[in-house]
Design a protein around this motif. Structure first.
Motif, short mmCIF file in Angstrom:
data_model
loop_
_atom_site.label_atom_id
_atom_site.label_comp_id
_atom_site.label_asym_id
_atom_site.label_seq_id
_atom_site.Cartn_x
_atom_site.Cartn_y
_atom_site.Cartn_z
N ASP A 101 12.73 0.43 5.89
CA ASP A 101 12.65 0.49 4.44
C ASP A 101 11.21 0.16 4.03
OD1 ASP A 101 12.99 0.43 1.72
OD2 ASP A 101 14.76 -0.87 1.76
N LEU A 102 10.54 1.11 3.44
CA LEU A 102 9.14 0.93 3.05
C LEU A 102 8.99 0.56 1.57
CD1 LEU A 102 7.66 4.03 4.92
CD2 LEU A 102 7.76 1.67 5.72
N HIS A 103 10.10 0.27 0.88
CA HIS A 103 10.04 -0.12 -0.53
C HIS A 103 9.06 -1.26 -0.74
CE1 HIS A 103 14.06 1.78 -1.40
NE2 HIS A 103 13.34 2.13 -2.44
N GLY A 104 8.26 -1.17 -1.78
CA GLY A 104 7.39 -2.26 -2.16
C GLY A 104 6.14 -2.40 -1.32
N MET A 105 5.96 -1.54 -0.32
CA MET A 105 4.76 -1.63 0.51
C MET A 105 3.65 -0.75 -0.08
SD MET A 105 5.98 -1.46 4.42
CE MET A 105 7.24 -2.51 5.11
N THR A 106 2.42 -1.16 0.18
CA THR A 106 1.29 -0.32 -0.19
C THR A 106 1.08 0.70 0.94
OG1 THR A 106 -0.32 -1.75 0.90
CG2 THR A 106 0.19 -2.23 -1.42
N LEU A 107 0.20 1.67 0.71
CA LEU A 107 -0.09 2.65 1.75
C LEU A 107 -0.66 1.97 3.00
CD1 LEU A 107 -1.68 5.54 -0.34
CD2 LEU A 107 0.57 5.49 0.69
N ASP A 108 -1.52 0.96 2.78
CA ASP A 108 -2.13 0.26 3.92
C ASP A 108 -1.12 -0.55 4.71
OD1 ASP A 108 -4.60 1.28 3.24
OD2 ASP A 108 -5.16 -0.44 2.01
N GLN A 109 -0.07 -0.99 4.10
CA GLN A 109 0.98 -1.74 4.81
C GLN A 109 1.99 -0.78 5.44
OE1 GLN A 109 2.43 -3.89 1.44
NE2 GLN A 109 1.17 -5.71 1.85
N ALA A 110 2.31 0.29 4.73
CA ALA A 110 3.38 1.19 5.17
C ALA A 110 2.99 2.02 6.40
CB ALA A 110 3.79 2.11 4.03
N HIS A 111 1.76 2.46 6.47
CA HIS A 111 1.37 3.35 7.57
C HIS A 111 1.48 2.67 8.94
CE1 HIS A 111 -1.53 5.98 9.86
NE2 HIS A 111 -0.60 6.82 9.46
N PRO A 112 0.90 1.47 9.14
CA PRO A 112 1.07 0.84 10.45
C PRO A 112 2.53 0.47 10.74
CG PRO A 112 -0.49 -0.41 9.10
CD PRO A 112 -0.01 0.73 8.29
N ALA A 113 3.29 0.07 9.71
CA ALA A 113 4.69 -0.28 9.92
C ALA A 113 5.48 0.95 10.37
CB ALA A 113 5.29 -0.86 8.64
N LEU A 114 5.20 2.09 9.75
CA LEU A 114 5.88 3.33 10.13
C LEU A 114 5.51 3.75 11.55
CD1 LEU A 114 7.63 5.76 9.24
CD2 LEU A 114 5.52 6.85 8.48
N MET A 115 4.24 3.64 11.90
CA MET A 115 3.80 4.01 13.25
C MET A 115 4.50 3.15 14.29
SD MET A 115 -0.21 4.96 12.85
CE MET A 115 -0.38 5.38 14.57
N GLY A 146 5.92 8.25 -6.75
CA GLY A 146 6.37 8.42 -5.38
C GLY A 146 5.25 8.64 -4.39
N VAL A 147 4.28 7.74 -4.36
CA VAL A 147 3.14 7.90 -3.46
C VAL A 147 3.60 7.88 -2.00
CG1 VAL A 147 0.96 6.89 -2.73
CG2 VAL A 147 1.55 6.92 -5.14
N LEU A 148 4.43 6.92 -1.63
CA LEU A 148 4.93 6.86 -0.25
C LEU A 148 5.76 8.09 0.08
CD1 LEU A 148 5.95 3.13 0.29
CD2 LEU A 148 4.09 4.37 1.36
N ARG A 149 6.51 8.54 -0.88
CA ARG A 149 7.36 9.72 -0.68
C ARG A 149 6.53 10.96 -0.36
NH1 ARG A 149 10.47 12.16 -5.51
NH2 ARG A 149 11.47 13.90 -4.51
N ARG A 150 5.31 11.02 -0.92
CA ARG A 150 4.42 12.15 -0.64
C ARG A 150 3.69 11.99 0.69
NH1 ARG A 150 0.35 12.43 -4.93
NH2 ARG A 150 1.24 10.49 -5.62
N TYR A 151 3.27 10.76 1.01
CA TYR A 151 2.44 10.55 2.19
C TYR A 151 3.22 10.46 3.50
CZ TYR A 151 -1.96 10.02 -0.26
OH TYR A 151 -3.09 10.27 -0.98
N VAL A 152 4.41 9.92 3.47
CA VAL A 152 5.17 9.71 4.72
C VAL A 152 5.39 11.01 5.48
CG1 VAL A 152 7.43 9.03 5.61
CG2 VAL A 152 6.16 7.49 4.13
N PRO A 153 5.82 12.13 4.87
CA PRO A 153 5.98 13.36 5.65
C PRO A 153 4.66 13.84 6.27
CG PRO A 153 7.15 13.56 3.59
CD PRO A 153 6.37 12.30 3.51
N GLN A 154 3.56 13.63 5.56
CA GLN A 154 2.26 14.01 6.12
C GLN A 154 1.93 13.16 7.34
OE1 GLN A 154 -0.73 13.82 3.07
NE2 GLN A 154 0.44 15.10 1.68
N TRP A 155 2.14 11.86 7.24
CA TRP A 155 1.87 10.95 8.37
C TRP A 155 2.73 11.33 9.57
CZ3 TRP A 155 2.50 5.89 5.11
CH2 TRP A 155 1.37 5.70 4.32
N LEU A 156 3.97 11.72 9.30
CA LEU A 156 4.89 12.05 10.39
C LEU A 156 4.52 13.37 11.08
CD1 LEU A 156 8.24 11.03 8.69
CD2 LEU A 156 7.07 9.83 10.54
#
Length: 189
Positions: A101-115, A146-156
């Motif tokens: 669950d990436l709710h409440g995370m910034t882009l800088d926090q969410a990217h390493p957590a997702l990886m 929805g910033v995370l919603r846009r970036y997560v598919p790109q990161w993946l």
């Protein structure tokens, strides 16, 4: 200083032929040549749009040039995984083996957590994981929502995660709908 070289008449004729075909490297330094006068064609009259009346139906022949939304673009992508498993996944019958669950995370926090999450899931041999991004802040500007919603598919899709992932699809409503993504991982070899 070198002596000027005198050309024979045959060499001079060849040189003149070559010089006529050559274009200057720096035309700005050359003298400008007058441009030929071209007769202009009369401009075509612009197509007038029909008058719009409040309550009138839209013309179905006119196409909308707006790009498809992220969910629609992901749904239209060709299926890479097993069709039977894909059918179960898209109906929400396939249960994700892990979730983040990436709710409440910034882009800088969410990217390493997702990886880290994707690498751990792949190392553990999991196939279907759920990545929850949320739909975004409803009060935000339309382009900022929805910033995370846009970036997560790109990161993946991008390396290094793209090499571990077979399929990315929006989740079924029972697993988060448009605020989550199914990520189907490749089998470890």
């Amino acid at each position: 200083m070198r002596k000027p070289r005198h050309l024979s008449p045959e060499d001079r004729a060849i040189w003149d032929q070559v010089a006529r075909r050559v274009e200057p490297m720096h035309p700005k330094l050359q003298e400008p040549k007058p441009e030929p006068v071209i007769a202009r064609q009369p401009a075509k009259p612009k197509e007038k749009l029909p008058l719009f009346e409040v309550g009138a139906k839209a013309d179905p022949s006119r196409k909308n040039d707006v790009l498809p939304g992220l969910g629609q673009a992901l749904r239209q992508a060709p299926v890479q995984m097993d069709h039977k498993a894909f059918g179960k996944m898209s109906r929400g019958k396939l249960k994700p083996e892990a979730r983040i669950d990436l709710h409440g995370m910034t882009l800088d926090q969410a990217h390493p957590a997702l990886m880290q999450f994707i690498y751990n899931a792949a190392d553990e041999g999991k196939r279907l994981v759920l990545v929850i991004t949320g739909k975004g802040n409803m009060e935000a500007q339309p382009g900022q929502r929805g910033v995370l919603r846009r970036y997560v598919p790109q990161w993946l899709r991008l390396p290094p995660l793209g090499a571990k992932i077979l399929e990315i699809r929006p989740a079924h409503i029972r697993h988060g709908g448009d605020g989550a993504f199914y990520v189907y991982l490749k089998r470890a070899r």
